[in-house]
Design an enzyme around this catalytic site. Sequence first.
Site, PDB file in Angstrom:
ATOM      1  N   GLY A 229       0.822  -1.223   0.000  1.00 11.40           N
ATOM      2  CA  GLY A 229       0.000   0.000   0.000  1.00 11.40           C
ATOM      3  C   GLY A 229       0.847   1.261   0.000  1.00 11.40           C
ATOM      4  O   GLY A 229       2.080   1.189  -0.135  1.00 11.40           O
ATOM      5  N   GLY A 230       0.192   2.392   0.159  1.00  8.66           N
ATOM      6  CA  GLY A 230       0.864   3.688   0.069  1.00  8.66           C
ATOM      7  C   GLY A 230       1.988   3.849   1.077  1.00  8.66           C
ATOM      8  O   GLY A 230       3.158   4.050   0.714  1.00  8.66           O
ATOM      9  N   ILE A 231       1.674   3.729   2.354  1.00  6.78           N
ATOM     10  CA  ILE A 231       2.709   3.858   3.394  1.00  6.78           C
ATOM     11  C   ILE A 231       3.558   2.592   3.419  1.00  6.78           C
ATOM     12  O   ILE A 231       4.780   2.647   3.555  1.00  6.78           O
ATOM     13  CB  ILE A 231       2.075   4.142   4.777  1.00  6.78           C
TER      14      ILE A 231
ATOM     15  N   CYS B 169       0.751  -2.673   9.427  1.00  3.70           N
ATOM     16  CA  CYS B 169       0.403  -1.489   8.627  1.00  3.70           C
ATOM     17  C   CYS B 169      -0.903  -1.675   7.837  1.00  3.70           C
ATOM     18  O   CYS B 169      -1.403  -0.727   7.255  1.00  3.70           O
ATOM     19  CB  CYS B 169       1.576  -1.185   7.683  1.00  3.70           C
ATOM     20  N   ALA B 170      -1.448  -2.893   7.824  1.00  2.00           N
ATOM     21  CA  ALA B 170      -2.671  -3.130   7.036  1.00  2.00           C
ATOM     22  C   ALA B 170      -3.824  -2.316   7.614  1.00  2.00           C
ATOM     23  O   ALA B 170      -4.069  -2.363   8.821  1.00  2.00           O
ATOM     24  CB  ALA B 170      -3.024  -4.615   7.053  1.00  2.00           C
TER      25      ALA B 170
ATOM     26  N   ASP C 114     -15.504   5.345   5.895  1.00  2.00           N
ATOM     27  CA  ASP C 114     -15.978   6.571   6.530  1.00  2.00           C
ATOM     28  C   ASP C 114     -17.483   6.795   6.318  1.00  2.00           C
ATOM     29  O   ASP C 114     -17.975   6.703   5.187  1.00  2.00           O
ATOM     30  CB  ASP C 114     -15.224   7.791   5.975  1.00  2.00           C
TER      31      ASP C 114
ATOM     32  N   TYR D 264     -12.948   3.840  12.505  1.00  2.00           N
ATOM     33  CA  TYR D 264     -11.490   3.934  12.279  1.00  2.00           C
ATOM     34  C   TYR D 264     -10.785   4.509  13.511  1.00  2.00           C
ATOM     35  O   TYR D 264      -9.752   4.000  13.950  1.00  2.00           O
ATOM     36  CB  TYR D 264     -11.281   4.825  11.057  1.00  2.00           C
TER      37      TYR D 264
ATOM     38  N   PRO E 228       0.670   8.446  12.020  1.00  2.00           N
ATOM     39  CA  PRO E 228       0.784   9.419  10.941  1.00  2.00           C
ATOM     40  C   PRO E 228      -0.416  10.360  10.911  1.00  2.00           C
ATOM     41  O   PRO E 228      -1.519   9.992  11.339  1.00  2.00           O
ATOM     42  CB  PRO E 228       0.776   8.561   9.670  1.00  2.00           C
TER      43      PRO E 228
ATOM     44  N   TYR F  77      -2.151  13.096   7.895  1.00  3.34           N
ATOM     45  CA  TYR F  77      -2.647  12.842   6.537  1.00  3.34           C
ATOM     46  C   TYR F  77      -1.453  12.681   5.592  1.00  3.34           C
ATOM     47  O   TYR F  77      -0.583  13.538   5.533  1.00  3.34           O
ATOM     48  CB  TYR F  77      -3.585  13.968   6.112  1.00  3.34           C
TER      49      TYR F  77
HETATM   50  N1  CAA Z   1     -17.233  18.736  11.700  1.00  3.42           N
HETATM   51  C1  CAA Z   1     -18.555  19.022  11.785  1.00  3.42           C
HETATM   52  N2  CAA Z   1     -19.431  18.799  10.797  1.00  3.42           N
HETATM   53  C2  CAA Z   1     -18.953  18.249   9.666  1.00  3.42           C
HETATM   54  C3  CAA Z   1     -17.605  17.913   9.517  1.00  3.42           C
HETATM   55  C4  CAA Z   1     -16.720  18.186  10.582  1.00  3.42           C
HETATM   56  N3  CAA Z   1     -15.409  17.907  10.516  1.00  3.42           N
HETATM   57  N4  CAA Z   1     -17.433  17.374   8.287  1.00  3.42           N
HETATM   58  C5  CAA Z   1     -18.652  17.346   7.698  1.00  3.42           C
HETATM   59  N5  CAA Z   1     -19.552  17.915   8.527  1.00  3.42           N
HETATM   60  C6  CAA Z   1     -21.005  18.079   8.290  1.00  3.42           C
HETATM   61  C7  CAA Z   1     -21.298  18.583   6.892  1.00  3.42           C
HETATM   62  O1  CAA Z   1     -21.225  19.979   6.863  1.00  3.42           O
HETATM   63  C8  CAA Z   1     -22.713  18.046   6.676  1.00  3.42           C
HETATM   64  O2  CAA Z   1     -23.573  18.857   7.381  1.00  3.42           O
HETATM   65  P1  CAA Z   1     -25.148  19.020   6.979  1.00  3.42           P
HETATM   66  O3  CAA Z   1     -25.763  17.650   7.118  1.00  3.42           O
HETATM   67  O4  CAA Z   1     -25.703  20.005   7.974  1.00  3.42           O
HETATM   68  O5  CAA Z   1     -25.156  19.502   5.576  1.00  3.42           O
HETATM   69  C9  CAA Z   1     -22.635  16.687   7.355  1.00  3.42           C
HETATM   70  O6  CAA Z   1     -21.612  16.799   8.328  1.00  3.42           O
HETATM   71  C10 CAA Z   1     -22.172  15.585   6.376  1.00  3.42           C
HETATM   72  O7  CAA Z   1     -23.222  14.836   6.130  1.00  3.42           O
HETATM   73  P2  CAA Z   1     -23.189  13.731   4.985  1.00  3.42           P
HETATM   74  O8  CAA Z   1     -24.550  13.181   4.904  1.00  3.42           O
HETATM   75  O9  CAA Z   1     -22.545  14.269   3.745  1.00  3.42           O
HETATM   76  O10 CAA Z   1     -22.180  12.668   5.628  1.00  3.42           O
HETATM   77  P3  CAA Z   1     -21.721  11.238   5.124  1.00  3.42           P
HETATM   78  O11 CAA Z   1     -22.177  10.216   6.073  1.00  3.42           O
HETATM   79  O12 CAA Z   1     -22.037  11.066   3.684  1.00  3.42           O
HETATM   80  O13 CAA Z   1     -20.156  11.284   5.308  1.00  3.42           O
HETATM   81  C11 CAA Z   1     -17.918  11.910   5.332  1.00  3.42           C
HETATM   82  C12 CAA Z   1     -19.377  12.389   5.211  1.00  3.42           C
HETATM   83  C13 CAA Z   1     -17.659  10.813   4.309  1.00  3.42           C
HETATM   84  C14 CAA Z   1     -17.618  11.347   6.705  1.00  3.42           C
HETATM   85  C15 CAA Z   1     -17.085  13.118   5.024  1.00  3.42           C
HETATM   86  O14 CAA Z   1     -17.349  14.116   5.970  1.00  3.42           O
HETATM   87  C16 CAA Z   1     -15.588  12.812   5.071  1.00  3.42           C
HETATM   88  O15 CAA Z   1     -15.039  12.225   4.157  1.00  3.42           O
HETATM   89  N6  CAA Z   1     -14.904  13.263   6.136  1.00  3.42           N
HETATM   90  C17 CAA Z   1     -13.492  13.100   6.296  1.00  3.42           C
HETATM   91  C18 CAA Z   1     -13.196  11.842   7.014  1.00  3.42           C
HETATM   92  C19 CAA Z   1     -11.706  11.697   7.089  1.00  3.42           C
HETATM   93  O16 CAA Z   1     -10.990  12.543   7.571  1.00  3.42           O
HETATM   94  N7  CAA Z   1     -11.216  10.568   6.631  1.00  3.42           N
HETATM   95  C20 CAA Z   1      -9.818  10.338   6.621  1.00  3.42           C
HETATM   96  C21 CAA Z   1      -9.493   9.380   5.530  1.00  3.42           C
HETATM   97  S1  CAA Z   1      -7.740   9.158   5.369  1.00  3.42           S
HETATM   98  C22 CAA Z   1      -7.342   8.331   6.743  1.00  3.42           C
HETATM   99  O17 CAA Z   1      -8.122   7.858   7.483  1.00  3.42           O
HETATM  100  C23 CAA Z   1      -5.879   8.186   6.986  1.00  3.42           C
HETATM  101  C24 CAA Z   1      -5.520   8.714   8.308  1.00  3.42           C
HETATM  102  O18 CAA Z   1      -5.237   7.947   9.218  1.00  3.42           O
HETATM  103  C25 CAA Z   1      -5.455  10.166   8.522  1.00  3.42           C
END
Ligand code: CAA
Length: 246
Positions: free
Chosen positions: A12-14, A88-89, A94, A153, A183, A185
């Site tokens: 994978g990436g990392i 690391c897996a 989300d 997660y 880590p 992002y």
């Molecule tokens: N704080 C508060 N509110 C938030 C928010 C936050 N950080 N992010 C989104 N919202 C709100 C939106 O404004 C929206 O509000 P409304 O309903 O009032 O419009 C609502 O939450 C989102 O509702 P959705 O119906 O669109 O939500 P969803 O269930 O479809 O999912 C999500 C949204 C997929 C979780 C999306 O917010 C997202 O991708 N968030 C980021 C998650 C993230 O950081 N993932 C990391 C992936 S990489 C990784 O994990 C590696 C690592 O270790 C760092």
Amino acid sequence: MARIALVTGGIGGIGTSICTRLAKDGCTVIANHHPSEAAVAETWKKDREAEGFAIDTIAADVSSFEDSARMIKEITEKHGPVDVLINCAGITRDKTFKKMEHAQWDAVMRVNLDSVFNVTRNVWEGMLERGFGRIINISSVNGQRGQFGQANYSAAKAGMHGFTMALAQEGASKGVTVNTVSPGYVETAMTLAMDDTVRNSIISGVPMRRMAQPAEIAAAIAFLAGDESAYITGANLPVNGGLFMH
Ligand code: CAA
């Protein structure tokens, strides 16, 4: 003699960066991948060879205890016992919690947390007997601070560090260290899968205003994996560009 290092999620990436970095540091490296990724792994292996790295690959579903046991047995027979294990897996599923289904909770728990038990349990006794071992669990900033949309997660990643702290105590008098690297992002397919607007808003909140390169994570892992880090155990090393400090 070269240390034998196993990296789960190694293609994978990392994982890829960890593999090449440990190989550069003189380890014999084995990259684990999911059985469904056999074709990708074959290309991956050739690509690494072209870069000058002889890294073996092995298929195993680390969410299965039996398959993990089989993998460790095969590695031991082919290369010798594992000295350095990098868990690391990991996957994401989300969803805001009100929409999260049990299957999304379960998948993340099995792959991100159960796998740590499944693989570590199969190398642990050998490490204690030989008086040397390095276990490094790749967690996440989101296991330390929580993240909107990641109840599954964040729980699994926080759980990894609880495991680290407990096991560190059991290995401490036997030359086996257990640490976590968390880590922030990182530029990988996992973070690229996020919606652009969400990703950009996350990056704007990182004090360094950028994501990490995978090699920057691998450097921290190489440090903890080295013989000279013998006195560091039970630690959680953040590599997050200042996103979370504690
Ligand atoms: N704080 C508060 N509110 C938030 C928010 C936050 N950080 N992010 C989104 N919202 C709100 C939106 O404004 C929206 O509000 P409304 O309903 O009032 O419009 C609502 O939450 C989102 O509702 P959705 O119906 O669109 O939500 P969803 O269930 O479809 O999912 C999500 C949204 C997929 C979780 C999306 O917010 C997202 O991708 N968030 C980021 C998650 C993230 O950081 N993932 C990391 C992936 S990489 C990784 O994990 C590696 C690592 O270790 C760092």
